[in-house]
Scaffold this active site. Structure first.
Site, PDB file in Angstrom:
ATOM      1  CG  HIS A 140      -1.942   1.003   1.343  1.00 29.41           C
ATOM      2  ND1 HIS A 140      -1.677   2.327   1.622  1.00 29.41           N
ATOM      3  CD2 HIS A 140      -3.293   0.915   1.202  1.00 29.41           C
ATOM      4  CE1 HIS A 140      -2.814   3.005   1.655  1.00 29.41           C
ATOM      5  NE2 HIS A 140      -3.807   2.175   1.385  1.00 29.41           N
ATOM      6  CG  ASP A 217       0.143  -2.382   6.297  1.00 28.74           C
ATOM      7  OD1 ASP A 217      -0.776  -2.494   7.126  1.00 28.74           O
ATOM      8  OD2 ASP A 217      -0.017  -1.840   5.185  1.00 28.74           O
ATOM      9  CD  GLN A 220      -6.907  -4.749   4.213  1.00 29.02           C
ATOM     10  OE1 GLN A 220      -7.856  -5.474   4.495  1.00 29.02           O
ATOM     11  NE2 GLN A 220      -7.071  -3.476   3.900  1.00 29.02           N
ATOM     12  CE  LYS A 243      -7.290   0.101   5.975  1.00 38.12           C
ATOM     13  NZ  LYS A 243      -8.180   0.349   4.827  1.00 38.12           N
ATOM     14  CB  CYS A 383      -3.692   3.156  -1.690  1.00 42.79           C
ATOM     15  SG  CYS A 383      -4.877   4.490  -1.443  1.00 42.79           S
TER      16      CYS A 383
END
Length: 428
Positions: A140, A217, A220, A243, A383
């Site tokens: 991202h 990261d 997700q 999220k 993104c």
């Protein structure tokens, strides 16, 4: 279409009652929300927790000596403990941020500050020209641009690990790229375009052998998979509240205690200091060293309610449900002519997220067609423009699920996709 064994859909229907927006209609159709990778919907328990704070306990934390301020501080730090526990960390290993983008920028700028101090004063985080920062082509932009800027400021070299045609990371290339000059390795746990789970253990092993800092990261993965960041062995990790059923404007930065101790602060000001003179300041230990100024107290309390909600459902159950939903979606998309799935790696671990190209139809047109039927998906490059270039597309359609996604919604989505090409005269 081969339909996987059904998960207990009754439980999903019960959970959906907690999400007011899922009872709404869009364009005359029941809302089918398949954009949870962009932002999740919020259960009433999260909305109520933030409202209760604002109406019953609102005060500045870590400042006032009055009762309401003490209550607010207790709620704020209880929220830290709850969110830290959700990712396997201790409270002193969790820094509040406004989201993952803020967390990644905090890390990059802190390393930049260490670099300005020089190798001796800045310790192991100081970067010099010819040092290397390594990312993947699937990142991202939030996990790419901060490292581009850090490389430009310090003279370090930014390198990129490629992906195979099926979207999986090229570990052989990673072994060639990560070496004695690597100082930082930053990568996503789960690709926000491909839905694939990256081989964290392999990457951490390569980084440790090189003496490099690992930055994960987890945006997700946190909402969809059981997550124990210390067990993964990463040095630092970020995630976003919005999220994972939580409010906007709140996120977490996990850091191994020794790493947070050694990193210099990024933002400075009130609340993160122990002593101040007109010429000098000394800073509090982590996590408060990184929390200058007024904190997002209400959103933090809302995020704590979100992780308690997820814990009550059970992350193993969430992952199992989404795995079945993802299989149903994949099998259906594979049977539709003119659909090209990105990251369709057989047998690979993944979450319930699929991006695809519709032959002869621009992604934005496909998204509008689905929206007219009440089906919310994401369109564009999500993104992650370099990754889309890798697959030769400017944009894709992305459908992403969550614990509240039903099999019936997947079937309505698939029925909608079947009609796209014919509607635009691109196929039968």
């Amino acid at each position: 279409m081969t339909v996987p064994a059904a998960a207990p859909d009754l439980a999903v229907q019960r959970l959906r009652a907690d999400f007011p927006i899922l009872r709404t209609e869009v364009n005359g159709h029941p809302l089918v929300y398949l954009d949870s990778a962009a932002t999740s919907q919020k259960p009433r328990q999260v909305l109520d927790a933030e409202l209760d704070f604002l109406t019953q306990h609102n005060a500045a934390v870590h400042r006032g000596a009055h009762t309401t301020a003490a209550e607010a501080t207790d709620l704020f730090e209880d929220a830290r403990a709850a969110v830290a526990g959700f990712v396997g960390a201790t409270p002193d290993e969790l820094v509040w941020t406004s989201g993952a983008t803020m967390g990644l920028n905090l890390i990059a700028y802190a390393i930049g500050n260490a670099s300005q101090m020089g190798r001796r004063a800045g310790g192991r985080f100081a970067l010099r020209p010819s040092d290397e920062i390594v990312v993947t082509v699937a990142e991202h932009h939030a996990n790419l641009l901060p490292w581009q800027e850090l490389a430009a400021r310090t003279g370090a070299v930014l390198r990129h690990i490629p992906v195979h045609d099926d979207g999986t990371l090229d570990l052989n290339a990673a072994r060639d790229i990560i070496g004695e000059r690597t100082r930082v390795l930053a990568f996503s746990h789960v690709s926000n375009v491909l839905g694939l789970v990256n081989p964290v253990a392999d990457l951490v092993e390569l980084a440790r052998a090189a003496g490099a800092l690992t930055v994960l990261d987890a945006c997700q993965s946190a909402p969809h998979l059981p997550l124990d960041l210390p067990a993964l062995g990463v040095d630092l990790a970020v995630f976003s509240g919005h999220k994972m059923l939580g409010p906007y404007g709140i996120g977490g930065l996990y850091g191994h205690a020794e790493v947070l101790d050694d990193l210099p602060p990024f933002l400075t000001g009130g609340s993160m200091i122990s002593t101040v003179t007109l010429d000098h300041a000394e800073y509090l230990p982590p996590p408060h060293k990184f929390e200058a100024g007024t904190q997002p107290v209400g959103p933090a309390i809302g995020l704590a309610a979100a992780v308690r909600y997820l814990d009550a459902v059970g992350m193993d159950a969430v992952a199992a449900h989404e795995r079945i939903v993802a299989e149903r979606m994949r099998d259906g998309l594979r049977e539709i002519d003119g659909i090209r799935l990105l990251g369709d790696a057989p047998g690979a671990e993944r979450v319930g997220l699929w991006s695809f190209e519709v032959e002869g139809v621009h992604a934005h047109d496909a998204g509008q067609y689905l929206d007219a039927r009440g089906i919310a998906v994401r369109v564009g490059h999500h993104c992650a423009a370099p990754l889309h270039r890798r697959f030769g597309v400017a944009a894709s359609v992305r459908a992403s699920t969550a614990l509240y996604t039903t099999h019936a919604e997947v079937d309505m989505f698939l029925d909608g996709v079947r009609g796209i090409r014919a509607y635009f005269g691109a196929g039968s």
